[in-house]
Structure formats: C-alpha cells, structure tokens
Design an enzyme around this catalytic site. Structure first.
Site, PDB file in Angstrom:
ATOM      1  CE1 TYR A   1      50.891 -15.865  27.279  1.00 50.36           C
ATOM      2  CE2 TYR A   1      48.638 -15.604  28.114  1.00 50.36           C
ATOM      3  CZ  TYR A   1      49.839 -16.299  28.079  1.00 50.36           C
ATOM      4  OH  TYR A   1      49.931 -17.654  28.678  1.00 50.36           O
TER       5      TYR A   1
ATOM      6  CE  LYS B   1      66.700 -18.288  23.385  1.00 54.91           C
ATOM      7  NZ  LYS B   1      67.566 -19.291  23.787  1.00 54.91           N
TER       8      LYS B   1
ATOM      9  CG  ASP C   1      67.835 -21.192  26.815  1.00 54.84           C
ATOM     10  OD1 ASP C   1      68.022 -20.247  27.395  1.00 54.84           O
ATOM     11  OD2 ASP C   1      68.469 -21.421  25.883  1.00 54.84           O
TER      12      ASP C   1
ATOM     13  CG  ASP D   1      51.399 -19.246  30.949  1.00 52.28           C
ATOM     14  OD1 ASP D   1      50.688 -19.786  31.797  1.00 52.28           O
ATOM     15  OD2 ASP D   1      51.188 -19.845  29.857  1.00 52.28           O
TER      16      ASP D   1
ATOM     17  CG  ASP E   1      51.553 -24.189  34.489  1.00 49.37           C
ATOM     18  OD1 ASP E   1      51.295 -23.357  35.188  1.00 49.37           O
ATOM     19  OD2 ASP E   1      51.180 -24.807  33.845  1.00 49.37           O
TER      20      ASP E   1
HETATM   21  C1  IPM Z   1      47.454 -18.597  33.609  1.00 51.61           C
HETATM   22  C2  IPM Z   1      46.755 -19.369  32.704  1.00 51.61           C
HETATM   23  C3  IPM Z   1      46.037 -18.478  31.510  1.00 51.61           C
HETATM   24  C4  IPM Z   1      47.505 -18.022  31.129  1.00 51.61           C
HETATM   25  C5  IPM Z   1      45.211 -19.185  30.499  1.00 51.61           C
HETATM   26  C6  IPM Z   1      44.258 -20.064  31.111  1.00 51.61           C
HETATM   27  C7  IPM Z   1      45.128 -18.102  29.528  1.00 51.61           C
HETATM   28  O1  IPM Z   1      47.710 -20.445  32.019  1.00 51.61           O
HETATM   29  O2  IPM Z   1      46.911 -17.891  34.473  1.00 51.61           O
HETATM   30  O3  IPM Z   1      48.873 -19.023  33.794  1.00 51.61           O
HETATM   31  O4  IPM Z   1      48.068 -18.542  30.148  1.00 51.61           O
HETATM   32  O5  IPM Z   1      47.935 -16.894  31.300  1.00 51.61           O
HETATM   33 MG    MG Z   2      49.324 -20.476  33.061  1.00 48.51          MG
END
Ligand code: IPM
Ligand code: MG
Length: 373
Positions: free
Chosen positions: A145, A192, A224, A248, A252
């Site tokens: 990042y 990884k 993975d 990240d 999700d």
């Molecule tokens: C999160 C989001 C952020 C990230 C974005 C909005 C930059 O997806 O907080 O998980 O990638 O960290």
């Molecule tokens: Mg995110």
C-alpha cells in the site's frame, strides 16, 4: 466508577457515513448519561466531502484535530464519482490512507463473529459457521500500500513495491500475540512465504517471537490456502495475523460469514492514536434514505470503550445490540419482515443503554416515542 472525560473526533465522511455516525453519537451520549462520563465531540472533514469543500481528502485541520484526540470515530469513505475515473487527480480513499499513515495506525483489528439469530443469512452452511469467532490483525501502514509506486516506459509499465521492516512486523505481532493470550491461544500467520521475500521476513520474525509465547499454538498458512480455509472451516481460526493487502482481502472475504457487512466493527490502533469505524463502505445508493445498518458503527463505539479499558461501558453496548438481535429489531439489510430505520435503531440503542432496559416495547418503538432524548 470514576468519571471519565474523553475527546472524540468524529469524521462522518461520505454516503451513509453521516447517518450511521449519528447513531454512534447517540450511543456515546447514552454511555455518558448512564455512567456519568463527559465526552467532547468534535467534527472534521474527510474523503469525498473534504475534497468537495477543500480540495483535499485529508485537510490539515482534520489532521490537527485527530492528532490531539483520545479517539477518532469514522463513518465511511468513498464516492462513486471517482471510482470509474482512472485519471482522477485526487480520490476520497487517499484521505483514509493518509490518516492511517500520519497517525501511525499500524494495527487494524477486525473481529468476525456469527450471531445465532442471523445464521440463516450466511451463505455458508450452518454446520460450517458454528462457533465462528475470530479476529483479523491486519498490518495497516506498510507493505505494498505504501511502497514506492510509479510508471516508466512512457507510462506503459507500472510497479508497486512491497516493503516491510522487522520493526513494523513486530509491533503488530505483539498486539496479536497478546490478544491471543486472552482468547483461545491460537495465532495463524497468513503470508506467501513460498514466493515473497517480505513474507519470509514475516515468518522469520513470527517464528522467533513465538518462542516468547510457548502457550500460543502458532501456525502458518499461505494466503491462497487461507482464503480457502476461511470459507471451508472458519471455526478453526482465533487470531489471524497478516500483512496489509492480504488483510484487506481476507477481511472482506470473512465479512461474508456472519451474513451482513453492516454488522462488523473495526479498530485501527497506533501508539498514540486510535480510530474506530464500521467495516462497510459508503453505500452511496442508500445515502439519505435512513435505511443503513448502524450496528457496525455502534459496535465500533463498543470497541472504542474497550480500548479505553471501559469494559462495563463496552459490555452495555454489546448487550444492547444482542437485545435488538434477539427481539428481531434490525434494519432492512438483515432481511427481516418488519424492519426499522437507521435512526430508529440508534434511538432504541440509546434508550436500552440509558434506561438500562432488558426488554423492548415494540409498540413504543414503532410510535417513535421510546426514548429519553
Ligand atoms: C479497507 C478499505 C480501504 C483499504 C480502501 C477504502 C482504501 O478497503 O479499509 O479495507 O484498502 O484499506
Ligand atoms: Mg478493504
């Protein structure tokens, strides 16, 4: 019970951010009322809202306020106007990335747990999600990042460097190991290491640190495989520790398990600052409709109090949420026949906490009169 005074900076942000944040504020007020604490709430701009008003997604004034706060509460960031424009000069998300970096919020903590009442909403089979309760510790201020990025050969080749130092790995790993000591004493490093040098450094550091935590069962998974295991057998996890981009993606993915993104809270911790925000995004389609689920924000407020070591206060919030769940008082996203608005839910949580309710009068709620505010 000592009286506490805390300075909290509120960043409502974009989309449904202001609506869910308003319910988080009610929750803070309710805690103040019930436990006799005082909170100074201050407000600042971030993200798309900040770009619109100042041209900058993270204005200097916002930074100054956040730097001096005891905690920051954030709604959501993101505006679709920028999403489909690869040439946009500035993006709302840059505000969030700058905030994390400048305040050194290096540890992002995302708990995933399944509520009995919502089990049917999970896309996973019920037997798979039984006893799911784990926390992702995602490194938040390093890795790909924030590494050098750019283009060459006239813009036809692009690169993003992934860089980690031992110090960056250690400081989040300590938090993760300590957290695991207070839980099931199981920590899984996700990396990884079969391909990436940064991952090999993570493994080296964690293997070394694991010797200081002999009671903790430390395991290692490639990203993975971990992505597959999280769907296949999520109950095996307790603490997952991982780098920025992997965390990240995994967070999700894991957010699917409980059945709604709207429920999930998060904390981002640094040595001097801390920030709390729901995991969901700005959900622009729902903005202004009072239908968003404020539970993720309200549970983030509970995480804030726990971080302040105000556990009774945090428990009161979590119990209020549990009561709403039990009684089926939820927003539309949780797919209930009778659903309540975002602000109704916030009012109700206020009443439950402030009036110490252990049952809910639904009739009063639908009349909108169940509250001392
Ligand atoms: C999160 C989001 C952020 C990230 C974005 C909005 C930059 O997806 O907080 O998980 O990638 O960290
Ligand atoms: Mg995110």
């Amino acid at each position: 019970m000592g009286v506490k005074l805390k300075n909290i900076v509120i960043l409502p942000g974009d989309g449904i951010g202001p609506e869910v944040i308003a319910q988080g504020e009610k929750t803070i007020q309710a805690i103040g009322y019930r436990f006799n604490h005082a909170f100074n709430l201050d407000y600042a701009l971030i993200g798309g809202q900040a770009i619109k008003k100042t041209g900058n997604p993270f204005p200097k004034k916002t930074y100054e306020k956040c730097k001096n706060a005891d905690a920051i509460l954030l709604g959501a960031i993101g505006d679709p106007v920028y999403d489909h424009d690869p040439n946009a000069k500035v993006r709302p998300e840059e505000g969030l990335l700058a905030l994390r970096k400048k305040l050194k919020l290096f540890a992002n903590i995302r708990p995933i747990k399944v509520y009995e009442k919502l089990k049917h909403l999970s896309p996973l089979k019920n037997e798979r999600i039984k006893d799911v309760n784990f926390i992702i510790y995602r490194e938040l201020t390093g890795g790909i990042y924030y590494g050098e990025k750019g283009r060459y050969e006239g813009g036809t080749i692009a690169y993003d460097h992934c860089v980690y130092s031992i110090g960056e790995i250690k400081r989040i790993a300590i938090l993760a190991f300590e957290a695991s000591m207070g839980r099931k004493k199981k920590l899984c490093l996700v990396d990884k290491a079969n391909v990436l040098e940064t991952s090999r450094l993570w493994r080296q550091v964690i293997q070394e640190m694991a010797k200081d935590y002999p009671e903790v069962e430390t395991s290692y998974l490639y990203i993975d495989n971990a992505a597959m295991q999280i769907m296949n057998a999520p109950a095996q996890f307790d603490i997952i520790l991982t780098a920025n981009l992997f965390g990240d993606i995994l967070s999700d993915e894991a957010s699917i398990i409980p059945g709604s993104l709207g429920l999930l809270p998060s904390a981002s911790i640094g040595f001097d600052s801390c920030l709390f925000e729901p995991v969901h995004g700005s959900f622009p389609q729902a903005a202004g409709k009072d239908i968003a689920n404020p539970m993720g924000t309200i549970l983030s407020v509970a995480m804030m109090f726990r971080h302040f070591d105000m556990n009774e206060e945090a428990d009161a919030i979590e119990q209020a949420i549990d009561l709403c769940m039990e009684e089926g008082i939820m927003t539309k996203d949780l797919d209930v026949e009778v659903h309540y608005s975002c602000s109704q839910l916030g009012d109700l949580i206020y009443s439950i906490i402030a009036e110490e309710l252990d049952q809910i009068n639904k009739k009063q709620l639908s009349l909108g009169s169940s509250s001392i505010i």
